[in-house]
Motif scaffolding. Structure first.
Motif, PDB file in Angstrom:
ATOM      1  N   HIS A 159       0.814  -1.214   0.000  1.00  0.00           N
ATOM      2  CA  HIS A 159       0.000   0.000   0.000  1.00  0.00           C
ATOM      3  C   HIS A 159       0.847   1.263   0.000  1.00  0.00           C
ATOM      4  CE1 HIS A 159      -2.921   3.031   0.944  1.00  0.00           C
ATOM      5  NE2 HIS A 159      -2.404   3.229   2.142  1.00  0.00           N
ATOM      6  N   ARG A 160       1.919   1.276   0.787  1.00  0.00           N
ATOM      7  CA  ARG A 160       2.723   2.484   0.961  1.00  0.00           C
ATOM      8  C   ARG A 160       3.950   2.507   0.053  1.00  0.00           C
ATOM      9  NH1 ARG A 160       3.196   3.794   7.347  1.00  0.00           N
ATOM     10  NH2 ARG A 160       3.971   5.751   6.419  1.00  0.00           N
ATOM     11  N   LEU A 161       4.002   1.617  -0.913  1.00  0.00           N
ATOM     12  CA  LEU A 161       5.139   1.570  -1.824  1.00  0.00           C
ATOM     13  C   LEU A 161       5.445   2.924  -2.472  1.00  0.00           C
ATOM     14  CD1 LEU A 161       7.285  -0.323  -3.103  1.00  0.00           C
ATOM     15  CD2 LEU A 161       5.658  -0.710  -4.971  1.00  0.00           C
ATOM     16  N   PRO A 162       4.428   3.701  -2.894  1.00  0.00           N
ATOM     17  CA  PRO A 162       4.742   5.002  -3.501  1.00  0.00           C
ATOM     18  C   PRO A 162       5.573   5.924  -2.616  1.00  0.00           C
ATOM     19  CG  PRO A 162       2.469   4.409  -3.969  1.00  0.00           C
ATOM     20  CD  PRO A 162       2.984   3.399  -2.979  1.00  0.00           C
ATOM     21  N   GLU A 163       5.497   5.748  -1.296  1.00  0.00           N
ATOM     22  CA  GLU A 163       6.276   6.603  -0.387  1.00  0.00           C
ATOM     23  C   GLU A 163       7.766   6.318  -0.458  1.00  0.00           C
ATOM     24  OE1 GLU A 163       4.760   6.522   3.614  1.00  0.00           O
ATOM     25  OE2 GLU A 163       2.707   6.177   2.912  1.00  0.00           O
ATOM     26  N   LEU A 164       8.149   5.155  -0.991  1.00  0.00           N
ATOM     27  CA  LEU A 164       9.549   4.751  -1.024  1.00  0.00           C
ATOM     28  C   LEU A 164      10.227   5.054  -2.355  1.00  0.00           C
ATOM     29  CD1 LEU A 164       9.200   1.225   0.654  1.00  0.00           C
ATOM     30  CD2 LEU A 164       9.754   3.404   1.765  1.00  0.00           C
ATOM     31  N   LEU A 165       9.462   5.522  -3.326  1.00  0.00           N
ATOM     32  CA  LEU A 165      10.007   5.679  -4.669  1.00  0.00           C
ATOM     33  C   LEU A 165      11.042   6.801  -4.724  1.00  0.00           C
ATOM     34  CD1 LEU A 165       6.704   5.381  -6.742  1.00  0.00           C
ATOM     35  CD2 LEU A 165       8.360   3.571  -6.200  1.00  0.00           C
ATOM     36  N   PRO A 166      12.152   6.574  -5.413  1.00  0.00           N
ATOM     37  CA  PRO A 166      13.159   7.636  -5.547  1.00  0.00           C
ATOM     38  C   PRO A 166      12.710   8.707  -6.527  1.00  0.00           C
ATOM     39  CG  PRO A 166      13.790   5.743  -6.858  1.00  0.00           C
ATOM     40  CD  PRO A 166      12.558   5.342  -6.099  1.00  0.00           C
ATOM     41  N   GLU A 167      13.167   9.921  -6.318  1.00  0.00           N
ATOM     42  CA  GLU A 167      12.847  11.016  -7.227  1.00  0.00           C
ATOM     43  C   GLU A 167      13.498  10.766  -8.588  1.00  0.00           C
ATOM     44  OE1 GLU A 167      13.051  15.936  -7.272  1.00  0.00           O
ATOM     45  OE2 GLU A 167      13.976  14.765  -5.657  1.00  0.00           O
ATOM     46  N   HIS A 168      12.722  10.991  -9.638  1.00  0.00           N
ATOM     47  CA  HIS A 168      13.193  10.785 -11.009  1.00  0.00           C
ATOM     48  C   HIS A 168      13.698   9.353 -11.209  1.00  0.00           C
ATOM     49  CE1 HIS A 168      12.773  15.063 -11.393  1.00  0.00           C
ATOM     50  NE2 HIS A 168      13.732  15.298 -10.534  1.00  0.00           N
ATOM     51  N   GLY A 169      13.037   8.418 -10.575  1.00  0.00           N
ATOM     52  CA  GLY A 169      13.470   7.031 -10.653  1.00  0.00           C
ATOM     53  C   GLY A 169      12.482   6.147 -11.365  1.00  0.00           C
ATOM     54  N   GLN A 170      12.508   4.872 -10.988  1.00  0.00           N
ATOM     55  CA  GLN A 170      11.618   3.876 -11.589  1.00  0.00           C
ATOM     56  C   GLN A 170      11.494   2.719 -10.606  1.00  0.00           C
ATOM     57  OE1 GLN A 170      13.723   2.820 -15.191  1.00  0.00           O
ATOM     58  NE2 GLN A 170      15.597   2.361 -14.072  1.00  0.00           N
ATOM     59  N   VAL A 171      10.462   1.908 -10.797  1.00  0.00           N
ATOM     60  CA  VAL A 171      10.251   0.764  -9.912  1.00  0.00           C
ATOM     61  C   VAL A 171      10.001  -0.482 -10.751  1.00  0.00           C
ATOM     62  CG1 VAL A 171       7.765   1.272  -9.660  1.00  0.00           C
ATOM     63  CG2 VAL A 171       8.912  -0.154  -7.963  1.00  0.00           C
ATOM     64  N   PHE A 172      10.618  -1.578 -10.320  1.00  0.00           N
ATOM     65  CA  PHE A 172      10.384  -2.882 -10.947  1.00  0.00           C
ATOM     66  C   PHE A 172       9.692  -3.773  -9.929  1.00  0.00           C
ATOM     67  CE2 PHE A 172      11.327  -7.250 -12.018  1.00  0.00           C
ATOM     68  CZ  PHE A 172      11.075  -7.291 -13.382  1.00  0.00           C
ATOM     69  N   VAL A 173       8.524  -4.282 -10.297  1.00  0.00           N
ATOM     70  CA  VAL A 173       7.716  -5.089  -9.379  1.00  0.00           C
ATOM     71  C   VAL A 173       7.783  -6.552  -9.816  1.00  0.00           C
ATOM     72  CG1 VAL A 173       5.449  -5.378  -8.320  1.00  0.00           C
ATOM     73  CG2 VAL A 173       6.188  -3.122  -9.074  1.00  0.00           C
ATOM     74  N   GLY A 174       8.143  -7.416  -8.885  1.00  0.00           N
ATOM     75  CA  GLY A 174       8.250  -8.839  -9.179  1.00  0.00           C
ATOM     76  C   GLY A 174       6.903  -9.490  -9.369  1.00  0.00           C
TER      77      GLY A 174
END
Length: 556
Positions: free
Chosen positions: A374-389
């Motif tokens: 639920h709170r994953l968006p709070e951990l995202l780096p600025e100007h970054g990207q996320v890979f979800v398994g």
């Protein structure tokens, strides 16, 4: 004529031809039979080289590079089972459209089916999964260089997505100093060597065809389903649907900002289902939907028209709706089919989505897998990207989080395998040089453990979160037999990834609450290196929370 020298010249033409089609990255595994290709790649200044000792991981590294960069990526492996280890990445690329070019070294024909070492039948080894394949002959000055380069150009001109397989047999000797052998053969291509364009332009041109009755359909009650697409496409689609007043049900990979979050929960509500049944037209953009309830609704909906828009070729609709399969780039299709300002026809869906989100917030107060999702968006780096398994984690993020619009969310949701997820993450990071957050389960991490070697070489901060719920807890969501579930399905391994991180000299953190997790991730963004963050959670935390939320939201 020196065989080793001519092999090099032959391979040099192949590698140079690839660069004319936008290949900038090449992934190389060690091998002897592939020496002509490897040395030709090493000499080509237009290529960035990536290496890995495991061909299965190498294939997924290339997949991640292609996924993030949007460019074709080449792979070089030696003969034998090294080739077979590329199969999972080839399958995934065929389903999700990343452009891979496989250069597989091979024994010459006279060494096949006669007991020669490391010689297997490589012709057609990937069956129908590549977009196309080219079996080259053994290098010979009798074969014109113009034939070789135009054959490569013709093959790459057909590639709209998926893998291309170029099988390259080489005779021995493979090693030796380069002499003048075959120089005239190579120079027969003339000033092509000083150019930067393909020898043969053979690209197919695909345009978004205007639907003649779009003017009438855009005035009706419509629903938009958003599957996997690019950041640019996600933003355009969200604006397009809002203008039309049509509800947009966005997948975690849609990049749309999911204006109606928690769809996997509120779609279980009878009021939502009754309202959506009024839709006269449903348009799905992109494929690879994640949420179970969305897949069920998509399969059962019966609008007057069902359209599916995606640049990938193929049906892409497991429900086999009657309607229109429109092969086009989503951005081009939207431009050809402008929206007309309309009032929202289903505002109650916003209310139901809000209720679902409130319930999620209440149900995820304690530290665990559901709270992380639920709170994953709070951990995202600025100007970054996320890979979800894959497996449980992507379903929890899809159901419980609202990913920000325009923030790149990537995953391997074609075949939805758990193999190669860390390798793909490494490729995604290298393909963009952006800070990268990845989240995988413990079984997925074990499956690709040696890919931690790839994380020693990152160009920007990378944080790998391993959710250790001690087994494949996705099976707890399925009606697997209770008595056999642990031994034959979940298979808990009772391991700590601290030792794996230490083995590859990576930073390691093991937070036990949300504040510690935030601190560990925040520290990870401060330096251009990789950090492994393992969170140990109760085995059924995520599945029980999801099932409880489904029950409460469906009755809201």
């Amino acid at each position: 004529m020196s065989t080793s020298t001519f092999n090099r010249r032959w391979a040099t033409v192949i590698l140079e031809a690839l660069t004319r089609h936008g290949v900038r990255h090449i992934c190389i595994a060690p091998g002897s039979r592939s020496t002509p290709l490897t040395l030709a790649a090493a000499d080509n200044r237009n290529l960035t080289h990536h290496t890995h000792f495991d061909e299965r991981g190498l294939g997924h590294l290339a997949l991640g590079l292609a996924k993030a960069s949007g460019e074709p990526v080449a792979i070089i492996v030696t003969s034998g089972t090294a080739v077979a280890n590329l199969y999972p990445a080839v399958i995934e690329a065929g389903l999700t459209g990343e452009k891979l070019i496989l250069l597989t070294a091979d024994r010459p024909p006279e060494l096949i089916d006669c007991g020669a070492n490391q010689a297997i039948r490589q012709h057609g080894i990937f069956s129908s999964h590549p977009t196309a394949a080219l079996d080259l002959p053994k290098p010979s000055p009798e074969t014109p260089a113009k034939w070789l380069v135009s054959s490569i150009d013709l093959l790459l001109g057909q590639q709209r997505g998926g893998a291309l397989h170029i099988n390259c047999p080489f005779a021995e000797p493979l090693y030796g100093e380069v002499d003048d052998s075959g120089l005239a053969w190579q120079e027969s291509l003339g000033d092509w060597w000083q150019d930067d364009k393909p020898w043969l332009l053979a690209a197919e041109d695909h345009h978004a065809t205007l639907q003649h009755d779009w003017g009438a359909w855009r005035r009706k009650k419509g629903v938009v389903i958003a599957g996997r697409m690019s950041v640019e496409e996600g933003a355009l689609l969200a604006e397009w649907a809002q203008t039309l007043g049509w509800p947009l049900i966005g997948d975690v990979l849609s990049q749309t900002g999911q204006p109606l979050p928690c769809a996997d929960l509120w779609l279980a509500n009878p009021r939502a289902q009754a309202l959506l049944a009024e839709a006269q037209i449903v348009i799905q953009f992109g494929s690879s939907l994640t949420g179970k309830r969305l897949l069920q609704w998509q399969a059962n909906c019966q609008p007057q028209e069902f359209w599916l828009v995606d640049s990938l070729i193929g049906r892409l609709d497991p429900a086999h709706h009657r309607g229109r399969r429109l092969t086009a780039r989503i951005s081009e299709w939207l431009a050809r089919h402008p929206a007309e300002q309309r009032v929202r026809w289903a505002p109650e869906l916003t209310t139901l989505s809000g209720i679902a989100l409130e319930q999620v917030v209440k149900a995820t107060q304690s530290f665990g897998e559901a709270q992380l999702a639920h709170r994953l968006p709070e951990l995202l780096p600025e100007h970054g990207q996320v890979f979800v398994g894959n497996s449980l984690v992507v379903r929890l993020v899809d159901a419980l989080a609202q990913m920000p619009q325009g923030y790149p969310v990537l995953s391997n949701r074609g075949a939805s395998g758990i193999d190669g997820l860390i390798s793909t993450t490494a490729g995604v990071q290298r393909g963009t040089a952006r800070p990268t957050l990845a989240i995988v389960g413990d079984i997925s991490a074990l499956y690709d453990l040696n890919a931690l070697a790839l994380l020693r070489h990152v160009s920007a901060p990378l944080v790998l979160i391993i959710v250790n719920n001690n087994g494949g807890q996705i099976f707890s969501l399925l009606p697997t037999p209770v008595n056999e579930r642990e031994r034959f399905y979940c298979m808990p391994q009772n391991v700590s990834f601290k030792h794996g991180a230490a083995m590859f000299d990576l930073d390691y953190r093991n937070p036990t609450n949300w504040q510690e997790l935030q601190t560990a991730v925040s520290e990870g963004w401060k330096r251009p290196h990789a950090t492994v963050v393992e969170i140990n959670v109760p085995s059924t935390d995520g599945t029980h929370t999801l099932q409880s939320l489904l029950a409460s939201v469906s009755q809201a």
